[in-house]
Structure formats: C-alpha cells, structure tokens
Design a protein around this motif. Sequence first.
Motif, short mmCIF file in Angstrom:
data_model
loop_
_atom_site.label_atom_id
_atom_site.label_comp_id
_atom_site.label_asym_id
_atom_site.label_seq_id
_atom_site.Cartn_x
_atom_site.Cartn_y
_atom_site.Cartn_z
N GLU A 213 -4.56 14.14 3.76
CA GLU A 213 -5.91 14.36 4.32
C GLU A 213 -6.86 13.20 4.00
O GLU A 213 -7.97 13.14 4.53
CB GLU A 213 -6.50 15.71 3.87
N LEU A 214 -6.41 12.27 3.16
CA LEU A 214 -7.25 11.12 2.82
C LEU A 214 -7.35 10.19 4.03
O LEU A 214 -6.35 9.74 4.57
CB LEU A 214 -6.62 10.38 1.64
N LYS A 215 -8.60 9.87 4.43
CA LYS A 215 -8.79 9.01 5.60
C LYS A 215 -9.41 7.67 5.20
O LYS A 215 -10.02 7.55 4.15
CB LYS A 215 -9.74 9.71 6.60
N HIS A 216 -9.26 6.69 6.06
CA HIS A 216 -9.87 5.35 5.89
C HIS A 216 -9.39 4.64 4.65
O HIS A 216 -10.18 4.04 3.93
CB HIS A 216 -11.40 5.46 5.84
N MET A 217 -8.10 4.70 4.36
CA MET A 217 -7.66 3.95 3.20
C MET A 217 -6.31 3.31 3.48
O MET A 217 -5.38 3.95 3.83
CB MET A 217 -7.57 4.83 1.98
N ILE B 251 -12.00 15.12 -2.02
CA ILE B 251 -10.58 15.35 -2.29
C ILE B 251 -10.31 15.25 -3.79
O ILE B 251 -9.52 16.00 -4.35
CB ILE B 251 -9.71 14.33 -1.51
N GLU C 7 -5.41 6.22 -6.68
CA GLU C 7 -4.31 6.95 -7.34
C GLU C 7 -4.61 7.16 -8.83
O GLU C 7 -4.32 8.22 -9.39
CB GLU C 7 -2.98 6.20 -7.16
N TYR D 133 1.79 3.72 -3.19
CA TYR D 133 0.89 4.67 -3.84
C TYR D 133 0.90 6.00 -3.11
O TYR D 133 0.79 6.04 -1.88
CB TYR D 133 -0.51 4.06 -3.95
N GLU D 134 1.09 7.07 -3.89
CA GLU D 134 1.23 8.39 -3.28
C GLU D 134 -0.12 9.09 -3.20
O GLU D 134 -0.66 9.54 -4.20
CB GLU D 134 2.23 9.22 -4.08
N LEU D 135 -0.63 9.16 -2.00
CA LEU D 135 -1.96 9.75 -1.81
C LEU D 135 -1.87 10.88 -0.79
O LEU D 135 -1.00 10.88 0.08
CB LEU D 135 -2.93 8.67 -1.33
N PRO D 136 -2.79 11.85 -0.90
CA PRO D 136 -2.72 13.01 -0.01
C PRO D 136 -2.93 12.63 1.47
O PRO D 136 -3.63 11.68 1.78
CB PRO D 136 -3.87 13.92 -0.49
N PRO E 15 0.81 -1.23 0.00
CA PRO E 15 0.00 0.00 0.00
C PRO E 15 0.84 1.27 0.00
O PRO E 15 0.41 2.28 -0.57
CB PRO E 15 -0.84 -0.11 1.28
N THR E 16 2.03 1.23 0.60
CA THR E 16 2.83 2.45 0.72
C THR E 16 3.39 2.92 -0.62
O THR E 16 3.88 4.04 -0.73
CB THR E 16 4.02 2.19 1.67
N PHE F 112 -3.78 -2.29 -0.75
CA PHE F 112 -3.16 -1.69 -1.93
C PHE F 112 -4.14 -1.63 -3.11
O PHE F 112 -4.07 -0.74 -3.94
CB PHE F 112 -1.84 -2.41 -2.28
#
Lengths: 93, 317
Positions: free
Chosen positions: A89-93, B241, B170, A84-87, A81-82, B163
Amino acid sequence: MKNWPLWEVFIRSKNGLEHRHCGSLHASDATMALENARDVYTRRMEGVSIWVVESKYITASNPELNGEMFEPAKDKAYRHPTFYELPDELKHM
Amino acid sequence: MSEKEIKSLEEIFEKRIANDEKIEPKDWMPEKYRQTHIRQISQHAHSEIVGMLPEANWITRAPSLRRKVALLAKIQDEGGHGLYLYSAAETLGISRDEMYEQLHSGAAKYSSIFNYPAITWADMGAVGWLVDGAAIINQVALMGTSYGPYSRAMIRICKEESFHQRQGYEILLTLCNGTPEQKAMAQDALNRWWWPSLMMFGPKDAESPNTEQSVKWKLKRKTNDELRQQFIDQTVPQANILGLTIPDPALKWNEARKHYDFGEIDWNEFWQVVKGHGPCNKQRLDARRTAWEKGTWVRDAAMAYAEKQEMKLEKAV
Ligand SMILES: [Fe+2]
Ligand SMILES: [Fe+2]
Ligand SMILES: [Fe+2]
C-alpha cells in the motif's frame, strides 16, 4: 612515410543527449579527423556535435580481467530498490 | 560583440529553451545563465558530499550487517552524486579546486538540512525517508532542466536515489513494528526531521526572488511551494502506514483543494541555519576541511607516482 593515426569518433545526435561512440577513422590530424567524421558519420543529419580522440589516448579495460573488474557488483543486491521489503500500500517510493 | 548582437543571441537562446531544446557546454549562453548554473550545480554537489557526514556517524554503529552494507552503499552513492555534479559544473568553466575552495572558505552554500545532527539510529531511517525523499522530488523536477550536463547528471542520480529512500523507510518500519521504545525513537526522529525537511524546498514563492528567471531557464519546473506541497501530500500517507504522527497540529486534508493544509514553517530558524548558526554548521565545515587537508599527501603521492612513471616511459623511448 608515417601512417595516419587512428581516431575514435563520438557523435551527439541531439542536444540533451550524450556523445556516443560511433566508429573510428584514420586522419593526419584532429582537424582532418573532425572533417572526415562529419563526412562519414553525419551525412544524414545524424549529429549536432562531434568529438574525435586519437585512439592511442584511450585506456580500455582488459576483458580477461572482467571477473575482478565487474563481478564485485554482482552480490550487492542492496544497491537496488527491490532489495527492501515494503508494504504494497506504500505509494510514491 | 555589440550590445545589439548580444541582444539577438539572447533572444535565440531564450527561444531554444522555450522550445525545450537543451543547452550544451560549447553553445553560446548569457553570462548570467553560466553564473547561475555554476552556483546552483556546485551548491548541489557540495550538498551531496556534506550530506555524507551525518550518516557516516552511524556506519560503525549500524545494528546489523544488512543495515551496515546498505548504509555504506548509500553513502558511497552520495559521493558519486557529488562527482557527477562537480563534473557538470566544470563544463561551465569553473575548476574543481575553485569549488572546493568556495566550500571550505564558507563562501558557498550547501543544503541546510545537513546542519542538523543525526543523534539516534532512527535518524538514519528519517534521513533516508524524508531527506532523500525531498531531494528526489527536487531532483526529478530537475531532470528536465535546460542545461544538458546537469539534466543528464540528474537522470543518473534519480535512478540511484530510489533505494536510498526505501532503505530509510525500511529502518523506520522495523522500528515501528518493534518495542515501544523503538517506536518512540522513530517518532522522535520524525519530530526532529519533519520541519527541516519541509524547509529543503526553500523559501515561499513570494519570498523567492529568483523563481521567475529560474522557471524560464527550467532550473525550476515547479515552484518551491508546489514541490513542498507535493512532498507533504505523498509523505503523510507514508507516515500513516508507519503509525507515526506528523508533528503539525494544523495538518489536515483539504477536500476542496485536494491537498493537505499545513502549519507555518519557522522561517526564522531556516534563515538562522542558512546564515551559519545551525546546530552543526561549524562541525560539518571542519570535517570537510580536515578531510581535504589530511588527504593532501595522498593527492601529492599519486601525482608524484604518475610523474615518475611518465619519466620512466620517456627514458625507455
Ligand atoms: Fe544524492
Ligand atoms: Fe541529491
Ligand atoms: Fe540519496
């Protein structure tokens, strides 16, 4: 006289958990292997279920071949999972 | 066994589950427990492998190598999930072949979401984000289910799922930060996948006859409506978002409830798809059957080879 075969012992410590390998022993047949496993490996309530498998039936991977066996997974960071570059402020993922 | 003996076994059984004890394959269990679990676990397994089909469509069309390896890895995981679940079901005394037969004959169900087509690249984003997102909510709830092998399969699956959702998100994030056409493609995907994703949690509690028994057996730790609400509450901010609009004019934060209110789901559509009249039901089943039939010679060849090796070994002894 024939030697008693070797058995691998697997114990489930409590329902809900998988059986885990805990050791081996010699016994003349499956019943004796189960009984001996009980006497040796569960004297202190270590288990609620026992599996015994004659060792010769286990096919094990060869540690000398660990390179070709396991290395292909090393450069596949995208399975994590790490990757993937996500913001933030994104929660629950 | 007399009826009285069964009755007392059942009482002990229900008590064990109430105490959060797990049931393991060799434990005594009521026949209905066994049958219900075979049905649910095999349906879940079918969903994993049928779920590979809409995404497989996009492997060769992925826009970059990065996207392609991620998509391949995800689809590969889904195949593994099918395997974990089929194996868990087999511990209850049904064979793999019987389960395949039920799938291929149309007797068994799988998640209806996979009867919708994946027509644009943005759909790969929406599927990961919404479909895997909804599946994760269902599956996290099932980690605590009472049947040991099912619960262990769920724990392993949940670890791998994370993932899947992130790669989908993404994809959408990239599209939403791209050209107006790309953003429109993302919005279109959300428009098509939103409502079917909500349907993934099943009928409303009031129309879900098995809920009470399933809650008792911890096959359901939360009801369909509770899980659906949880999904909506956590997904709406994620859509914000992205700068996308959820296609539901009735969607609105309810300060008193501390949840989002939402519009009526088209249950007629839901039942139509369940009954086999969705856009891709036939296509999916055909693909499964063809894959199974075309694989026959491979399965046979492997068996023939194994038998030959064994014969050689016997001769040598
Ligand atoms: Fe999965
Ligand atoms: Fe799943
Ligand atoms: Fe997944």
